[in-house]
Write an enzyme that holds these catalytic residues in place. Structure first.
Site, mmCIF file in Angstrom:
data_model
loop_
_atom_site.group_PDB
_atom_site.id
_atom_site.type_symbol
_atom_site.label_atom_id
_atom_site.label_comp_id
_atom_site.label_asym_id
_atom_site.label_seq_id
_atom_site.Cartn_x
_atom_site.Cartn_y
_atom_site.Cartn_z
ATOM 1 N N HIS A 204 5.563 6.776 6.055
ATOM 2 C CA HIS A 204 4.705 7.621 6.908
ATOM 3 C C HIS A 204 3.958 6.866 7.869
ATOM 4 O O HIS A 204 3.041 7.229 8.414
ATOM 5 C CB HIS A 204 3.836 8.586 5.916
ATOM 6 C CG HIS A 204 2.834 7.731 4.989
ATOM 7 N ND1 HIS A 204 1.607 7.551 5.432
ATOM 8 C CD2 HIS A 204 2.974 7.368 4.093
ATOM 9 C CE1 HIS A 204 1.044 6.625 4.427
ATOM 10 N NE2 HIS A 204 1.948 6.436 3.784
ATOM 11 N N CYS B 67 -9.109 0.026 0.369
ATOM 12 C CA CYS B 67 -8.375 0.011 -0.964
ATOM 13 C C CYS B 67 -7.874 -1.303 -1.407
ATOM 14 O O CYS B 67 -7.108 -1.713 -2.087
ATOM 15 C CB CYS B 67 -6.952 0.783 -0.971
ATOM 16 S SG CYS B 67 -7.421 2.640 -1.118
ATOM 17 N N GLN C 266 2.306 -2.568 5.948
ATOM 18 C CA GLN C 266 1.745 -2.618 7.132
ATOM 19 C C GLN C 266 3.109 -3.334 8.103
ATOM 20 O O GLN C 266 2.765 -3.408 9.312
ATOM 21 C CB GLN C 266 0.773 -3.693 7.480
ATOM 22 C CG GLN C 266 -0.509 -2.954 6.637
ATOM 23 C CD GLN C 266 -0.976 -1.468 7.071
ATOM 24 O OE1 GLN C 266 -0.968 -1.276 8.157
ATOM 25 N NE2 GLN C 266 -1.392 -0.552 6.247
ATOM 26 N N ASN D 208 -3.484 -5.247 5.316
ATOM 27 C CA ASN D 208 -4.002 -3.993 5.851
ATOM 28 C C ASN D 208 -5.481 -4.054 6.181
ATOM 29 O O ASN D 208 -6.139 -3.303 6.544
ATOM 30 C CB ASN D 208 -3.612 -2.808 4.812
ATOM 31 C CG ASN D 208 -4.658 -2.904 3.685
ATOM 32 O OD1 ASN D 208 -5.077 -3.782 3.211
ATOM 33 N ND2 ASN D 208 -5.259 -1.685 3.365
#
Lengths: 343, 64, 382
Positions: free
Chosen positions: C198, C337, C176, C148
């Site tokens: 989402h 993150c 991803q 990501n």
């Protein structure tokens, strides 16, 4: 096991339609049998003995005493112990032919597992008693371009037809209209009966065609075969492709890749399952009670009909929804509904 | 008018469609030949029956 | 607003997703799988449809292999905590998101050994290095499919093969990649796949799930009401109920079903192709500036639609604030993150990177606007 150079399949190898080359093709063939019904068990037995190299049995149900009248391989002990049909068949077939691989999938065929179960298969044999399952098989085989052999039986009559992939070929939906039965109206083996001869005849016809397909024979029967063993009739029907067929004409699937058909819902806290048919209707309790009266106790009010034969207990609503009692297993509940009310 | 359904003479209304005839006879899943010619399911409602038509109708076997 | 943060969540969804969620909220407000009345059954139908479509997208063996949850993080926790025990060894990579790294870090406190394989930023983790790291007590290999931060792709099919040969369970973080790259759990020998609803499956937030192979048994993360077999004192063993306690996000899953349906109809290849075109132009535009550095794979080929850049003498945070405030462009700056990914890159102490992630609904005009804005910042005209 072979006796020096003579193979166990020698009677097939010398048969003009198969030959040694054909037998080799059978060894590498992969067949799936949908449901271990009377037809399914007979097909499995026939093809395993014939040396079809890989057989996948798809059935989630267990042996029931009323099926012993026509299912070729199960015993009273299997019924008493409510053994899982697929497991019993696998054990038996391994003893019949240890050269053949028999894989089992203990669940009903549904739109979630059909791809995985059919993708690596050369031929699908229909042995189900549910029209919904057949419509799924038809659409899946159309999408995946697999040949399949339809087989249906009722009382003393049966029908079978082979469906091959190809854009100019007909499919099951080409001749099956859109009219659906109101729940309880559909004639089933529980309301009309069925003979062992009927089901084993269908199985034999399917297996002969299966051997032809798997060996690349040019002698496939293209027509639908329909017979009645009591009326002594044997007819063939030419089936033409319907260019407007929703499945093979327009590719509008209603089952494949969709959630459709009857739902099973477990009743939380009780030992029962609810079946909700995809087409609800107005069940004629009087007519339905009439058909079942000799098989157990039937009583009905204006709201519900109760049937009990000592083993199976059904509470049927006017809409066709039913509660099948003393089952906590989806497969069994569906099997009972398909048999008594019709899917 | 009279038509022949599975070998038996039957009285039906003039110009009845095959679809209507099948439904009122109680057929649901069925295959049909009219005068020896197979009628595909999507044609049922557009096929009008005529005097003397021979209809061979077979219920599609569903059980296993 | 020009939304270029699809790696965080999908900014635009197909119209059907919005209408489906709205419809579910208004007309299908029943508790799926609980009450047996019409609206509960209808809600159950929605969940089943989402489950079926997700199972087909990943070529799962059956619908029951898909357990829904709120997001990828929950799915990863289920996959990791469900199988790893004290004394086990786990192999992972140096590119992982905190939703993999943190559970593993906590498990280290419980006597679990963790090996982190350093990933090549262009080629990903070397499957041979994974194989070499496997020991007798290796229980799990958990890897991201697409980073990501850099868009680096790991060859999960090759790693899956290694794991299968050694009898080690393989968990893939598809945060991803779900919806953008072809994932075939059977062919790729993936035992568990964690996916968000989402992001590029275009569902609403509050949806996600874990594919669990029929051969893998996990200890459930959350036990409780499943709507079936309530008389059982313990959590049922049947799936997917075992891993789905409590009421599911039915309106969310209604939208997710439409999102997955959109992907199945559009085709992953078409989606990947469009994203490749967008990324190619973006990278081409960015490369015009000597003071913009691209971190990770240097071309648009064989990578995810995630581009990490830094502009010399500018804080990544400032760049994203400029983009947002002045140019109305949404990107994400910082460590995303994934501190280990930035450690691997060498950007950990420099404030991370500016991450630009277009999606299928991004237009070429939006890419041009982004290039122009970055140009203005790079040239010091702010």
């Amino acid at each position: 096991m072979s006796n020096q150079n003579i193979s166990r399949y020698v009677r097939q190898e010398i048969f003009r339609g198969i030959g040694k080359a054909g037998q080799e093709k059978l060894k590498s063939a992969r067949v799936a049998i949908v449901e271990l019904s009377a037809i399914g068990t007979a097909v499995a037995n026939n093809l395993a003995r014939a040396g079809v190299g890989y057989i996948r049995l798809i059935d989630g149900d267990y042996v029931d005493i009323t099926e012993l009248q026509r299912q070729s391989l199960f015993t009273e002990e299997d019924a008493r112990e409510e053994r899982v049909k697929a497991v019993v068949m696998q054990e038996y077939l391994r003893k019949v032919n240890s050269d053949v691989t028999v894989d089992i999938h203990i669940a009903s065929l549904d739109s979630g597992n059909v791809d995985s179960l059919f993708e690596d298969i050369d031929l699908v044999i229909d042995a189900t008693d549910s029209m919904e399952t057949r419509l799924l098989i038809n659409e899946a085989c159309h999408a995946l371009k697999k040949p399949w052999i339809y087989g249906g039986a009722l009382a003393s009559s049966g029908m079978t037809m082979t469906f091959l992939p190809g854009h100019d070929k007909p499919c099951f939906k080409c001749f099956l209209g859109d009219e659906e039965y109101v729940p309880g109206e559909q004639p089933t083996c529980a309301t009309e009966g069925v003979l062992c001869s009927t089901t084993s005849m269908i199985a034999s016809l399917q297996c002969a065609e299966a051997l032809k397909i798997l060996t690349g024979s040019k002698d496939l029967r293209k027509d639908l075969l329909s017979f009645d063993l009591w009326d002594n009739s044997f007819d063939t029907f030419v089936i033409d492709k319907d260019p407007d067929c929703p499945v093979c004409g327009k590719k509008e699937y209603r089952y494949y890749g969709k959630i459709s058909g009857a739902h099973t819902v477990s009743m939380c806290g009780k030992d029962s399952m609810q079946i909700i048919p995809s087409h609800e209707g107005e069940v004629d309790f009087a007519r339905y009670a009439d058909k079942l009266q000799h098989q157990g106790t039937v009583k009905y009010t204006q709201y519900t009909l109760d049937f009990d034969d000592g083993d199976v207990q059904i509470k049927l609503f006017k809409t066709g929804r039913a509660i099948i009692k003393h089952v906590s297993d989806e497969q069994r509940a569906r099997a009972v509904y398909a048999e008594y009310i019709g899917l | 008018m009279i038509i022949i359904h599975n070998g038996e003479e039957t009285e039906v209304e003039e110009g009845i469609t095959l679809q209507k005839f099948l439904r009122q006879t109680g057929y649901r899943r069925v295959m049909v030949k009219v005068n020896g010619v197979q009628i595909t399911a999507s044609q049922f409602s557009s096929t009008e029956l005529k005097e003397g038509d021979e209809i061979l109708a077979k219920r599609i076997s569903g059980g296993g | 607003m020009i939304y270029l943060d699809y790696a965080a969540t999908s900014g635009k969804k197909p119209d059907e997703v919005y209408t489906a969620s709205d419809h579910a909220l208004r007309e299908v407000s029943g508790n799926p799988g609980r009450s047996g009345h019409k609206v509960s059954l209808a809600a159950g139908g929605i969940v089943s449809e989402a489950r079926l479509l997700a199972s087909r997208l990943f070529h799962a063996e059956s619908m029951e292999t898909i357990a829904f949850g709120v997001n990828t993080s929950e799915a990863l926790n289920l996959g990791i905590y469900g199988i790893v025990r004290p004394g086990d060894h786990v192999i992972t990579s140096s590119l992982e998101h905190n939703s993999v790294a943190r559970p593993l870090e906590h498990l280290k406190d419980d006597g679990v050994e963790v090996t982190k394989i350093k990933a090549d930023l262009t080629k990903g983790v070397d499957p041979e290095e994974v194989e070499a790291a496997i020991k007798d007590n290796t229980r799990l290999v958990v890897m991201t499919h697409v980073s990501n931060v850099t868009g680096t792709i790991n060859d999960i099919a090759a790693i899956g093969d290694v794991c299968r040969r050694h009898g080690v369970t393989f968990l893939v973080d598809a945060a991803q990649s779900a919806g953008v790259r072809t994932i075939d759990v059977q062919a790729m020998k993936i035992d568990m796949l964690a996916f968000p609803g989402h992001k590029c499956l275009y569902g609403p937030q509050g949806t996600g799930g874990l594919y669990i192979s029929p051969q893998v048994d996990l200890k459930p993360l959350i036990v409780g009401g499943t709507g079936t077999q309530s008389e059982l004192l313990h959590q049922p063993t049947s799936r997917p109920e075992r891993y789905e306690s409590g009421t599911l996000n039915t309106p969310g899953l209604a939208g997710l079903a439409k999102g997955v349906d959109f992907i199945l109809k559009t085709g992953i290849d078409a989606i990947a192709q469009k994203e490749h075109e967008l990324m190619s132009r973006l990278m081409e535009g960015v490369k015009e500036y000597d003071n913009i550095k691209i971190w990770g794979p240097q071309t648009a080929d064989n990578r995810g639609a995630v581009l990490s850049i830094t502009i010399d003498d500018t804080e990544p945070q400032d760049v994203s604030i400029f983009l947002d405030q002045i140019f109305d462009i949404a990107v994400r700056s910082g460590l995303h993150c994934a501190p280990y990914a930035h450690e691997t890159l060498g950007t950990l102490d420099k404030g991370g990177t500016v991450r630009i992630s277009p999606g299928y609904f991004t237009t070429m005009e939006e890419i041009e606007a982004c290039i122009e804005a970055l140009g203005i910042i790079a040239r010091g005209e702010i």
